[in-house]
Motif scaffolding. Structure first.
Motif, mmCIF file in Angstrom:
data_model
loop_
_atom_site.group_PDB
_atom_site.id
_atom_site.type_symbol
_atom_site.label_atom_id
_atom_site.label_comp_id
_atom_site.label_asym_id
_atom_site.label_seq_id
_atom_site.Cartn_x
_atom_site.Cartn_y
_atom_site.Cartn_z
ATOM 1 N N LEU A 142 33.764 20.810 -49.217
ATOM 2 C CA LEU A 142 34.052 21.512 -50.627
ATOM 3 C C LEU A 142 35.280 22.205 -50.651
ATOM 4 N N VAL A 143 35.992 22.394 -49.482
ATOM 5 C CA VAL A 143 37.454 22.782 -49.488
ATOM 6 C C VAL A 143 37.882 21.894 -48.373
ATOM 7 N N THR A 144 38.893 21.047 -48.929
ATOM 8 C CA THR A 144 39.639 19.918 -48.093
ATOM 9 C C THR A 144 40.503 20.263 -47.014
ATOM 10 N N VAL A 173 23.500 26.825 -42.109
ATOM 11 C CA VAL A 173 25.019 26.093 -42.333
ATOM 12 C C VAL A 173 25.908 27.052 -43.049
ATOM 13 N N ARG A 174 27.072 27.320 -42.609
ATOM 14 C CA ARG A 174 28.150 28.147 -43.373
ATOM 15 C C ARG A 174 28.962 27.026 -44.270
ATOM 16 N N ILE A 175 29.092 27.439 -45.580
ATOM 17 C CA ILE A 175 29.745 26.424 -46.440
ATOM 18 C C ILE A 175 30.825 26.975 -46.838
ATOM 19 N N PRO A 176 32.073 26.461 -46.469
ATOM 20 C CA PRO A 176 33.330 26.974 -47.102
ATOM 21 C C PRO A 176 33.498 26.398 -48.296
ATOM 22 N N VAL A 177 33.933 27.364 -49.437
ATOM 23 C CA VAL A 177 34.118 26.773 -50.798
ATOM 24 C C VAL A 177 35.704 27.604 -51.414
ATOM 25 N N LEU A 215 33.833 32.232 -48.778
ATOM 26 C CA LEU A 215 34.922 32.044 -49.579
ATOM 27 C C LEU A 215 36.039 31.620 -48.748
ATOM 28 N N HIS A 216 36.213 30.374 -48.393
ATOM 29 C CA HIS A 216 37.237 30.082 -47.686
ATOM 30 C C HIS A 216 38.827 29.883 -48.270
ATOM 31 N N ALA A 217 38.690 30.077 -49.698
ATOM 32 C CA ALA A 217 40.209 29.790 -50.291
ATOM 33 C C ALA A 217 40.231 30.702 -51.348
ATOM 34 N N ALA A 218 40.824 31.754 -51.491
ATOM 35 C CA ALA A 218 41.276 32.683 -52.437
ATOM 36 C C ALA A 218 42.701 32.339 -53.407
ATOM 37 N N PRO A 219 42.532 33.082 -54.552
ATOM 38 C CA PRO A 219 43.600 32.602 -55.462
ATOM 39 C C PRO A 219 44.797 33.188 -54.929
#
Length: 511
Positions: A42-44, A248-252, A292-296
């Motif tokens: 979900l985060v490339t 599972v740890r899911i990066p979003v 939350l792998h990618a923040a603004p």
């Protein structure tokens, strides 16, 4: 003798139970996370699945790619004088930071060129008549029409280029000190034309921004939805549950909260994929950590935080902090009643010193409150800042809050220390140094400890299968002491040793 033996046996049992209570996570009945990261889903991250980028036209010129331009007539490189804020010149014999331009991609041939100090190359608009001149400057912080350029490549030699400005003319290096946009170009690509440059590509990013902005806006949604549908499927959760894993740890990414219509270039659909993950997790008895792998604005400037060009701008304003808290609020509210939700990780790998301690603690306080507004049971995970010399800097904050976890990441990679280590030296490092590092963040009365990322990969050349097995075993033994648990990075990867699925199926790791 018998009474003494019984007494000693009872005493040993009491001590054993006492130690177990200290080591086990509070209020979790001894449950420890044995997780795998669903990275690249979900985060490339392009290195995990490079084929995702295959059909992008001009795929070597994505957002954030560094390019350098050498004039064929002057024989020197274009340069943003002083790194930006003034004119462009063509007087550098070697290329480094000031001579490297970072691409912002408009389409496959049209770009903005960002310089070292983060201004954009454009036509000089201070010529007094209200229009654009022909001289080149790098002064604007936000690109407009005057900062837009077309890069035309020679079909026989794609590294030979012409750069067309918004006034319809090509850039040319008339002298080392005079770069203008007033050439009509010609039919040839020879070394006698000052509008011809040799372009050198210094590499770039392959993240979510690059893949979604690289494809046509009508194509990107199709590509990404197919990826989300096929990269992680229900059978993966069945495999996870049957092979000694329980979480599972899911990066979003932050844009998931705006689904189905996230801001461009991101596309909708990742939220539905996350919903599916929760359905599968519940079916197969697997817990979920939302990460939350990618923040603004990107909290670390890397592709896995969806940075556009390597800039790290998260936390520079209260607006993007509030926006990030809103993402945590949205995700927790959506899944709080789902029995599979085990933890929410507020932010992955904020990087120091770009993200200050004050900024990250301010955010963590607000993020914690956002989680607690919807759930009193979900753990709240706080990632240590990468680059900070103090691994326990979050303890005063996290230790005063119920149900908190401090996340540390351990890789025997990426730094010079590990480049020439042997297999045994790497294994010894895990048993000695990593054990000590983990002990420092594992206390009986503080936040729980979590090794949120590790992998059985290293820089050892020609390592045997037995070497990998011993290395993986060492990490499992040491990281198993973390009071919250651990998570392998990741489940799937074209690089075999980074794929826990491959490692398990081929007998490298036994859980």
């Amino acid at each position: 003798m018998k009474p003494n033996f019984v007494f000693l046996l009872i005493l040993c049992c009491i001590l054993s139970v006492s130690q177990a209570k200290v080591a086990a996570p509070a209020a979790s009945n001894g449950f420890r996370v044995r997780a795998v990261n669903l990275g690249g889903w979900l985060v490339t991250e392009g290195w995990i699945k490079p084929s995702l980028f295959d059909a992008i036209p001009n795929k070597d010129l994505l957002d954030g790619t560094g390019v350098q331009f050498k004039s064929v007539t002057v024989g020197k490189y274009l340069c943003a004088e002083s790194g930006g804020g003034t004119i462009l010149v063509a007087n550098r014999t070697a290329a480094s930071g000031w001579e490297t331009f970072s691409l912002w991609r408009i389409n496959e041939k049209t770009f903005n060129l960002r310089v070292f100090n983060r201004q954009f190359v454009g036509l000089d608009t201070t010529n007094g008549n209200g229009g654009a001149g022909v001289n080149l400057v790098a002064v604007e912080n936000t690109p407009g029409i005057s900062e837009t350029f077309l890069i035309l490549r020679n079909s026989d030699d794609p590294n030979r280029v012409r750069i067309k400005a918004s006034n319809g003319f090509f850039l040319q290096a008339k002298t080392e000190e005079l770069v203008t946009a007033d050439s009509k170009g010609n039919a040839g690509w020879g070394d006698n034309d000052p509008s011809v440059f040799i372009m050198t590509n210094t590499g770039g990013l392959h993240g979510e921004f690059q893949v979604t902005n690289g494809y046509d806006p009508f194509v990107a949604p199709t590509v990404m939805k197919e990826h989300w549908k096929t990269f992680i499927v229900e059978d993966d959760f069945k495999f996870i549950s049957r092979n000694g894993l329980n979480t599972v740890r899911i990066p979003v990414g932050w844009w998931i909260a705006s689904d189905p219509h996230p801001p461009k270039p991101f596309v909708g659909g990742s939220l539905k994929a996350l919903d599916n993950a929760f359905l599968w997790a519940r079916k197969y008895g697997v817990k979920v950590i939302i990460d939350l792998h990618a923040a603004p604005g990107s909290q670390n400037g890397w592709e896995h935080s969806a940075s556009r060009d390597g800039s790290q701008e998260w936390g520079n304003s209260q607006d993007n902090i509030r926006q990030t808290v809103a993402v945590i609020d949205f995700l927790t509210a959506r899944y709080a009643k789902n029995p599979s939700l085990y933890a929410v990780e507020l932010l992955n790998e904020p990087r120091a010193p770009g993200v200050s301690f004050e900024t990250v603690t301010e955010y963590y306080k607000s993020g914690y409150e956002a989680v607690r507004k919807h759930s009193s049971t979900a753990y709240v995970v706080m990632s240590n800042r990468l680059g900070s010399p103090n691994n326990t800097e979050l303890f005063p904050l996290a230790g005063g809050l119920k149900g908190t976890v401090v996340d540390v990441h351990y890789y025997n990679l990426f730094v010079d220390l590990f480049k020439n280590m042997t297999a045994q030296q790497n294994i010894d490092y895990v048993y000695n140094e990593r054990r000590g590092e983990l002990s420092a963040v594992t206390t009986s009365n503080g936040p729980l400890s979590f090794v949120g990322e590790w992998v059985a990969e290293w820089n050892v050349k020609n390592a045997t299968k037995e070497d990998y097995q011993r290395y993986a075993k060492a990490q499992l033994e040491v990281f198993g002491r973390a009071t919250f648990g651990w998570a392998y990075w990741g489940l799937k990867n074209v690089n075999n040793y980074w794929s826990l699925e491959w490692m398990i199926k081929n007998g490298y790791i036994q859980l």
